[in-house]
Motif scaffolding. Sequence first.
Motif, short mmCIF file in Angstrom:
data_model
loop_
_atom_site.label_atom_id
_atom_site.label_comp_id
_atom_site.label_asym_id
_atom_site.label_seq_id
_atom_site.Cartn_x
_atom_site.Cartn_y
_atom_site.Cartn_z
N VAL A 160 -9.14 21.36 -26.71
CA VAL A 160 -10.36 21.81 -27.39
C VAL A 160 -10.96 20.64 -28.18
N ARG A 161 -10.13 19.93 -28.93
CA ARG A 161 -10.58 18.79 -29.72
C ARG A 161 -11.25 17.74 -28.81
N SER A 162 -10.58 17.42 -27.71
CA SER A 162 -11.08 16.43 -26.77
C SER A 162 -12.41 16.90 -26.15
N TYR A 163 -12.50 18.17 -25.82
CA TYR A 163 -13.73 18.72 -25.23
C TYR A 163 -14.89 18.58 -26.23
N ILE A 164 -14.63 18.95 -27.48
CA ILE A 164 -15.67 18.86 -28.52
C ILE A 164 -16.13 17.41 -28.68
N GLU A 165 -15.18 16.48 -28.78
CA GLU A 165 -15.53 15.07 -28.97
C GLU A 165 -16.32 14.54 -27.77
N GLY A 166 -15.93 14.94 -26.57
CA GLY A 166 -16.66 14.53 -25.37
C GLY A 166 -18.06 15.11 -25.34
#
Length: 181
Positions: A160-166
């Motif tokens: 989720v964190r990675s998706y948001i940052e991307g």
Amino acid sequence: GKYKITTQEYWKNYENIYRFYREIYREKFDEDMEKKMNLREKVLDSMIDEKVLLTAAKQAGISVSNDELHEAITHEPAFMRDGIFDNNIYLNRLRLNRITVEEYERAKQQELVLMKMKLLIELSVDVPDISTEPKQLPTDENAMKMLSDTLLNQRKEMAVRSYIEGFKKKIKIKINTKLIS
């Protein structure tokens, strides 16, 4: 942009989180602790992350139907008496918290969209095979299950964190920090 965080929304959110920490830490939660925690920035960051996920959900066509919203509200334990939804309790609780029905339902709808979006992202995460992890593993089956669940939850949070940052890299985010300092 389409999603804005108003100063009113920010301070309302900030107050809620501030009260939460105040209840936990009591008199230990002072201005110094608040600054060390970077509370203002964390509140803003979490609100931005929510708006990013809402933007992504909208682009992905994720929404919440009126039936889903009604179902969530009528199954909220805070609005029940003897296990049954009570409209008077619902309206009184909202009034006591100075929230209109429209505000609550809009917030609840956003919460449900966020849950769906996070679930969609989390479904991309594989269940970890802990038998390949370092060998100082517990032999107890319950401990193995707890370890596996912990690793899976960490992977879901990272996804989720990675998706948001991307996704943040794909959209324009403008922050006026003068309004919250």
